[in-house]
Enzyme design. Structure first.
Site, PDB file in Angstrom:
ATOM      1  N   MET A  72      62.283  28.368  64.953  1.00  0.00           N
ATOM      2  CA  MET A  72      62.641  29.286  66.056  1.00  0.00           C
ATOM      3  C   MET A  72      62.547  28.586  67.410  1.00  0.00           C
ATOM      4  SD  MET A  72      60.574  32.572  64.494  1.00  0.00           S
ATOM      5  CE  MET A  72      59.206  31.525  63.945  1.00  0.00           C
TER       6      MET A  72
ATOM      7  N   LYS B 205      64.773  40.970  62.095  1.00  0.00           N
ATOM      8  CA  LYS B 205      63.900  40.597  63.207  1.00  0.00           C
ATOM      9  C   LYS B 205      64.449  39.310  63.801  1.00  0.00           C
ATOM     10  CE  LYS B 205      59.424  41.013  62.550  1.00  0.00           C
ATOM     11  NZ  LYS B 205      59.132  42.099  63.505  1.00  0.00           N
TER      12      LYS B 205
ATOM     13  N   ASP C 143      66.063  40.542  56.019  1.00  0.00           N
ATOM     14  CA  ASP C 143      66.217  40.306  57.451  1.00  0.00           C
ATOM     15  C   ASP C 143      67.419  39.423  57.727  1.00  0.00           C
ATOM     16  OD1 ASP C 143      65.380  37.605  57.058  1.00  0.00           O
ATOM     17  OD2 ASP C 143      63.288  38.260  57.124  1.00  0.00           O
TER      18      ASP C 143
END
Length: 452
Positions: free
Chosen positions: A377, A263, A241
């Site tokens: 995140m 992602k 990813d």
């Protein structure tokens, strides 16, 4: 070639060592591990020497008659003349002798050894450059897994079974076994699966695949584990990813098929369900599948979901932990996650917002003093995050930091307080993978910042 490399059986054999200091200790440790009966002659002997298995002190001085009947003799004193006398006596009795750090009177030398019993790798420069031999050994130590010995012992048990096969088939079975999931099973002690793999190869059945769920760490390839590097080099296909850096991808086997399953925020090349299904499909085609994830697979990496699917479908897998972003990025930013004067606990949470844009977190638990909060995140939700922590009791002046592209050459660390960090981050136009750290430990960065 000045020396013939051999492996000498010493179990229960007599070996005379003249000397009882640190140099002698190093040699005696090695001889004891090989099962020798070590006789030590020296006026003074380090206490540790006499605690080693098979070691006996036979006198306070060297007596030439003792070399008779010995398999080997080692002279390890700081007296050059005595060492030469020991060598002369051994030569006269036709017994191999090693004078430590003096190859001229020695009839044998001891190499640098990588020990994965029963697998042994010996490196020698013929006494020309011992430090170079040690450096080469260090490189091999990182490339030969600790479990290689377990694999060798498994193969030894299977030898009689394989020897009954025609020679061409025998070689093919061993080669395919070592290249496939069977060897990995043997290395981790799963003899039942390893035996089943051999039986499939003998019967000509298609090889079964396996999935390697590997944590790639926060970005710096030097932080990869030895096991991660080994599996990266033997995978047939890799699913990776956006959090896996280019430098880490360069460590993957060059001819492996690469599938980007990135992602990111509002960007999904594959849904999680599609990734799960692809892992199963590729493994059932007999491939060794590397699922390479940034950080650690089990910390906001959805590794648990993936291996649940693999397990339900009967697919073999193994998990290799990685240095999670919290540990790696905090260390490279000079921010300890715990400190007895500032933080006695550390909490990891995700800053990934719900579909309606809100963060559903236990704000009362997070807005506490005496702890560090790490938000994965958290870039896009940073303004909301800071506002909520202030709303639930933390002061506007509470320290906070954002780390962008942590551990990489482009790492950027922005520090501030809850009341001003969102504005600082916006002004810096941060766009890369980011981690947020909240707590008094952030104040330590000013003193502890070491990375560039």
């Amino acid at each position: 070639m000045d020396y013939l490399p051999i492996f000498l059986k010493l179990r229960e054999a007599r070996v005379l060592v003249v000397g009882g200091g640190e140099v002698a200790l190093r040699k005696i440790r090695l001889l004891s591990r090989a099962g020798a009966r070590v006789e030590v002659a020296a006026p003074e002997v380090l206490p540790e020497i006499l605690t080693l298995p098979g070691v006996e002190r036979v006198g306070s001085r060297f007596e030439p008659w003792r070399v008779a009947g010995c398999r080997l003799v080692v002279a390890a004193t700081d007296d050059a003349a005595l060492n030469r006398a020991v060598a002369a006596a051994a030569d006269a009795a036709n017994v191999p002798v090693n004078v430590v750090d003096d190859p001229t009177p020695s009839s044998f030398i001891t190499p640098s050894i990588v020990d994965r019993d029963p697998v042994l790798v010996a490196i020698s420069t013929g006494g020309a450059a011992p430090v170079l031999a040690r450096r080469l050994r260090e490189k091999l130590e990182s490339q030969i897994p600790e479990s290689t010995g377990r694999l060798a012992r498994f193969m030894q048990v299977q030898r009689e079974r394989i020897k009954a096969l025609p020679q061409a088939l025998r070689r093919r079975v061993w080669e395919k076994f070592l290249d496939g999931a069977g060897s990995e099973a043997a290395m981790r002690g799963d003899d039942e699966s390893a035996q089943a793999a051999i039986q499939d190869l003998i019967a000509g059945r298609p090889a079964k695949g396996e999935v390697y769920l590997v944590g790639a760490g926060p970005g710096d390839p030097d932080l990869l584990t030895f096991r991660a590097l080994r599996l990266m080099q033997q995978a047939d296909v890799v699913l990776y990813d956006r959090l896996v850096s280019k430098a880490i991808l360069e460590r993957v086997r060059r001819d492996a098929e690469r599938v980007f399953v990135g992602k990111g925020p509002k960007q999904h090349e594959y849904s999680q369900e599609e990734i799960n299904a692809l892992l199963v499909k590729l493994a059932k085609e007999g491939k060794r599948v590397l699922r390479l994830k940034g950080g650690d697979p089990f910390i906001f990496g959805r590794g648990g979901e993936e291996i649940e699917t693999l397990s339900a479908n009967g697919v073999a897998f193994q998990v290799v932990p990685g240095i999670t972003a919290a540990n790696g990025c905090a260390a490279y930013a000079g921010i300890p996650l715990t400190h007895r004067d500032h933080a006695q606990a550390c909490v990891f949470v995700t800053g990934h917002a719900q579909k309606d844009g809100t963060l559903k977190l236990n704000w009362d638990a997070l807005a506490q003093r005496g702890q560090t909060v790490v938000i994965y995140m958290g870039l896009t939700s940073l303004p909301q995050l800071c506002a909520k922590l202030i709303e639930h009791g933390l002061p506007r002046e509470w320290p906070i930091a954002l780390i962008e592209e942590g551990t990489s050459e482009t790492q950027q660390v922005i520090t501030g307080v809850l009341g001003d960090l969102p504005q600082k981050v916006e002004a810096a136009k941060v766009k890369g993978a980011s981690l947020v750290i909240v707590g008094e430990v952030v104040k330590l960065r000013e003193r502890l910042n070491w990375y560039r």
